[in-house]
Structure formats: C-alpha cells, structure tokens
Design an enzyme around this catalytic site. Sequence first.
Site, mmCIF file in Angstrom:
data_model
loop_
_atom_site.group_PDB
_atom_site.id
_atom_site.type_symbol
_atom_site.label_atom_id
_atom_site.label_comp_id
_atom_site.label_asym_id
_atom_site.label_seq_id
_atom_site.Cartn_x
_atom_site.Cartn_y
_atom_site.Cartn_z
ATOM 1 N N CYS A 25 0.430 -1.193 -0.199
ATOM 2 C CA CYS A 25 0.032 0.401 -0.355
ATOM 3 C C CYS A 25 1.417 1.554 -0.137
ATOM 4 O O CYS A 25 1.963 1.549 -1.052
ATOM 5 C CB CYS A 25 -0.974 -0.015 1.265
ATOM 6 S SG CYS A 25 0.240 -0.074 2.880
ATOM 7 N N ARG A 62 -2.372 -1.006 4.810
ATOM 8 C CA ARG A 62 -3.444 -1.321 5.117
ATOM 9 C C ARG A 62 -3.334 -2.847 4.130
ATOM 10 O O ARG A 62 -3.956 -3.809 4.634
ATOM 11 C CB ARG A 62 -3.619 -0.362 3.892
ATOM 12 C CG ARG A 62 -4.769 0.743 4.229
ATOM 13 C CD ARG A 62 -5.024 1.871 3.030
ATOM 14 N NE ARG A 62 -3.467 2.740 2.625
ATOM 15 C CZ ARG A 62 -3.685 3.262 2.215
ATOM 16 N NH1 ARG A 62 -5.013 3.622 1.087
ATOM 17 N NH2 ARG A 62 -2.253 3.775 1.604
#
Length: 367
Positions: free
Chosen positions: A320, A325
Amino acid sequence: MADNHTKAALEDLPPSSKFIYKTLEDAGPMTLKGLTEETMLSSRTARYGLDQLDEADLIDSSPALHDGRQTCYKLNTDSCGAGSDTGSSVLVSPEWVEDRLSEFEQDDPELRLVEADAEYDQGHIPGAIQVDILGDLVDVDGCGVADKRCFEKYVGARGITQESTVVIYSTHHNQYAAYLYWLFKYYRHTDVRLLDGGKQRWTESGYPMTTEEPEITPQEYSAHAPDERIRAYRADIETALAQDVAIVDVRSSPEYHGDITQPPNKDLPEARTAGHIPGTIHITWSEVIDENGQFKDQSTLEQLFRNHGSTPETETIVYCHVGERSSIVWFVLSELLEYQIVSNYDGSWIEWGNLINAPVESDTEES
C-alpha cells in the site's frame, strides 16, 4: 510455549522430535517438505521424529489445504499452553473480549489487550495497553520496521512476553492492528489475535470505554529470528516483475491510478511519483471489510481474489503506502484464506514511489 505436561512428554522423545516440535511452535503448521527444508533434517529422520510426536499425541495431521496429496502437521492445540478458555482462532469477537475484561484488567502477562494506534488517550477498552505502531515501531516516514532488539525492548516494557496471548485492535477498520499482528508474526510470536471489527465494532456494540491506563509490570521479551517469508523487500519486487508472482496493490483508486501521491484523509508523507508498480492486481483493502468493520465471510473473500486472478498456489506480495492497509489484506490471504506464500512489502509506495528510475504505471503516463 509448551506447558509442564508437554515438557514432560518431550523429555522422553528423540532430539529430532524435540527439534520438529520447536520448529512447528515457531513457524506454525508445515508439510513434511516444509519441515525438511526448515530443519535441514533428512526426510527419513523427519518422518521418524513426526511419528514419535504423533504417538505422544503432541501433533495433529490433516491433508494440506491446497494439495490433498500432502500432509500438514501442526501442534496439538491441547498441548500449546493456550488453554481452552482462549480458543485458537486468529479472530475474536467483542463478546469474547467483554467476557474476559476482568482478566485483561489484571496485570497478567499471559493475556494482554493492545490498542495499536495514536487515539488511545481518547478512550480505549478497559485493560488495554497502547502500542503506537506507526509512531514507535517503524523507522522514518513510516518505512522499515523495528529491529529485533527494539521490538523486544518495546513490547517487553508493555508487559508482554513471548508466551503471552496478545489480542490487538485499532481504529480505521483495524489497519494498524493488522500491521502490529503482522509484526508479531514476523518475530514468530505464537499466540496473537485480532478483535474482529476493531474499535468501531466495540463502541457500536455499546461496550465500556475508559481513559484510565492500566498498571503494567515490564517483562523480558525474547523474540525469535524474523520470519523473512512473510516480509517483502524492494529487491523482491524487482525480482517479482520478471517472474510468476502476483503483486497486489490495495490502495485507493486515486492512488493506484496516479491522481494523488499519498492516501486521502491521512497525515502521511507524499511520494515523489504517482501511480502503481507495473502489472499489479488492484484490490482495494476496503473490499475485504463489511459495513460493520468485520472481515467478510470466507466464501466471499475467496471469490473476490479469484475474480482478480489471485490464487492460493501463486506467490503473492501485497503493498500500500506504508504497509498498514496491505497488512489487512496479508492477514486475509495468509491467516483466513491460508495462501501458501504471501508477504507484505512494508516499504510499499513510500519507498517505491521515491526511487529513481523505478518502473511506474499510471493512467496518464507509463515509464
């Protein structure tokens, strides 16, 4: 960590069995092939050691998830020291945590509850301690994780030992909790779990919050050697571009398509370049989470990745902007769907997007 009964049983077993038990304790379930590669024992010696462990009722075996022709070996859950009251799932519910609030509020290193974000002071679950994963356990600009010595010192100061059952939650749909979970697994911590739905689900369920910090006795933490199989580096990405490796970009569509150089609504540093690593699969991290902040059910998750051409047999790297994430998607693939080889590129776009002459694709320009 083995309990007293298990230790007594191991004493009567050959060295190969003890070595295999320790390997399974550190690395988790493995096939015979994986064990021989990890331990460098011969196939014959490994089989003998496994047979002795099986006779002592210290391991379980079952067909490997992705290849029924192979056998997967794991520790018998009754001998792993977790206890029947904690269960063995990597996910726990708010109800599970609420039932154990009195235990979490005790200064007992066997069971620790952790909030893994910077919003702890605004209110947290009673008994929870704080680990600010981006503030304290990564290097400059969110790139690079704490080394072994730093990790040991930091988590030990928060009353955690290598035998602790660690339950983690955070804001932002458990992004930071998943990052800390991945970091614990990088240092091969045996028993670590996520509160499914995180802080959002806990508060929406009407369970109590507090601003009082628990009193914690510091502990000695001795981490295992890092498990480099679950961490990807820049060189791994460069190699993957020329091989049959799936690279999954989990960022938002504006980031992926090159419209912005940092995550929306987040105070994170910008990258020099916008776009994505060439040839990547784009699956937004939020697609694995439902409206309640929980992980979607297994069949839905399997279909999601299958629709994008991602299969359990293909080596997979997720990334990410700074790795938090992508940790959520790593958790789904590795822990919930049990992909065979999946790693998190924690350098992510903040590293790749700042490299000189690194290949980048976007909607407006390719290089």
